[in-house]
Design a protein around this motif. Structure first.
Motif, mmCIF file in Angstrom:
data_model
loop_
_atom_site.group_PDB
_atom_site.id
_atom_site.type_symbol
_atom_site.label_atom_id
_atom_site.label_comp_id
_atom_site.label_asym_id
_atom_site.label_seq_id
_atom_site.Cartn_x
_atom_site.Cartn_y
_atom_site.Cartn_z
ATOM 1 N N ALA A 83 9.510 4.146 -1.091
ATOM 2 C CA ALA A 83 9.987 3.184 -1.713
ATOM 3 C C ALA A 83 11.518 2.813 -1.473
ATOM 4 O O ALA A 83 12.185 2.005 -1.470
ATOM 5 C CB ALA A 83 9.542 2.757 -2.915
ATOM 6 N N ILE A 109 2.866 0.818 -1.484
ATOM 7 C CA ILE A 109 4.101 1.047 -0.525
ATOM 8 C C ILE A 109 3.806 1.175 0.896
ATOM 9 O O ILE A 109 4.447 0.568 1.986
ATOM 10 C CB ILE A 109 5.136 1.960 -1.162
ATOM 11 C CG1 ILE A 109 6.619 1.500 -0.941
ATOM 12 C CG2 ILE A 109 5.053 3.309 -0.712
ATOM 13 C CD1 ILE A 109 6.886 0.390 -1.451
ATOM 14 N N GLN A 114 2.812 -2.018 2.158
ATOM 15 C CA GLN A 114 3.758 -3.089 2.272
ATOM 16 C C GLN A 114 4.534 -2.703 3.720
ATOM 17 O O GLN A 114 4.945 -3.863 4.140
ATOM 18 C CB GLN A 114 4.554 -3.101 0.879
ATOM 19 C CG GLN A 114 5.850 -3.945 1.173
ATOM 20 C CD GLN A 114 6.807 -3.578 -0.013
ATOM 21 O OE1 GLN A 114 7.153 -2.640 -0.190
ATOM 22 N NE2 GLN A 114 6.900 -4.690 -0.937
#
Length: 355
Positions: free
Chosen positions: A129, A173, A176
């Motif tokens: 992240a 994450i 994503q």
């Protein structure tokens, strides 16, 4: 392969080993010295720092040595675990690894390993992240924070809950960033652990991730509908398991979810007030003087400052061991408080307050 350990280097390996050794060492030490050095109560005389750990471990061994199916852990007959998942895991370990004798050290090993895995996936999520430096900071906080060490050294749910949250965040994450296979595997594993151990936490994590997904979902629009549907199904399961567990408590109102939540919060607050009054002669005297409506605000104020110094230094009722542990835990909270206060301010300044 899941967490890209080669990219983390020796620092992560050292953190994992230290986390494991700290929790194992503390857990085994406390179980040995609490009967002589702890409070004169049932759970510490038996070698358990927390009463919940004592009750849960006792029920786990009872279930393991019985001829009953382990799924009995999820029934209302077992009081050691409100949701059943932790009790089922501990009873399974006893039945498989120690059917001939009660060995509480086994469940300490289990908690220590799970707690170390929480460090692993906290590190992995933060590195994905943010960056490697942030990952080192976050990972070492989880390794060394006294509260995390103490909970990882006992038969409590929190190490499993930390692992579930870290895995779910790591999966999010990865999704994503377009790593759908690994992201889905990690996210589902984290949510399963959370739902299995604590359905309310699973529901909360789902809510947070769903809000984040919808907020940032423009880049994943083709897959968003399926992911949202899975999240909704899991949320329904989590809500059902939560209501089922809470409605099974004696005298709870099971007819409406709103009344059940209100009852759960009020009963929890009243029980905490009762424990505080029983443990402290000072509060017994204060509660006799002040009106009933002021009991909760007074206890809340005490609870907010009690984990911090100098409250731990002036606790009049502890044994020497309890005082040392209290100061050690307080130092941890005292040290991390500036980071907890700074983080949202820094995020707001860099990303904008709406984000």
């Amino acid at each position: 392969q899941w967490v890209d350990i080669p990219q983390a280097g020796r620092g992560l390996v050292l953190a994992l080993l230290l986390a494991l050794l700290l929790r194992l060492g503390l857990g085994l030490t406390l179980s040995a010295i609490l009967p002589s050095e702890g409070y004169d109560n049932r759970h510490q005389n038996a070698g358990y720092f927390f009463p919940d750990a004592h009750l849960r471990d006792r029920d786990a061994w009872f279930l393991a040595e019985s001829q009953e199916p382990l799924t009995l852990a999820f029934s209302d007959e077992m009081q050691g675990d409100q949701y059943g998942g932790m009790l089922f895991s501990m009873a399974s370990l006893y039945r498989l690894a120690s059917p001939d004798a009660h060995r509480p050290a086994l469940t300490i090993y289990l908690s220590a390993w799970i707690s170390a895995l929480g460090v692993l996936f906290t590190w992995a999520f933060t590195q994905k992240a943010f960056d490697k430096t942030s990952a080192k900071v976050a990972g070492w906080i989880v390794v060394l924070l006294p509260e995390a060490v103490l909970l990882g050294a006992t038969q409590m749910r929190e190490p499993f809950m930390i692992l579930g949250a870290a895995l779910a965040l790591y999966g999010y994450i990865l999704l994503q960033k377009g790593e759908y296979q690994r992201g889905a595997a990690a996210g589902v594993a984290g949510l399963f652990i959370s739902l299995f151990i604590s359905p309310p936490q699973g529901l909360l994590i789902l809510f947070v991730l769903l809000i984040a997904w919808l907020w940032q979902g423009a880049r994943l629009s083709r897959r968003s509908a399926a992911i949202v549907m899975i999240a909704v199904v899991l949320a329904i399961v989590a809500g059902f398991l939560t209501v089922r567990a809470w409605s099974g408590i004696e005298n709870s109102p099971a007819d409406r979810i709103g009344r059940l939540l209100e009852w759960w919060l009020l009963e929890g607050a009243e029980y905490e007030l009762y424990k505080l009054e029983q443990q402290s002669g000072v509060f017994q005297a204060l509660f006799e003087i002040i009106p009933d409506w002021a009991h909760a605000p007074l206890a809340t104020g005490y609870g907010l400052v009690q984990p911090f110094l100098p409250a731990a230094l002036t606790d009049p009722g502890g044994s020497p061991l309890a005082t040392v542990v209290s100061i050690w835990r307080s130092l941890g909270w005292f040290a991390i408080l500036p980071l907890l206060l700074y983080a949202p301010i820094a995020a707001g300044r860099s990303l904008g307050w709406r984000s």
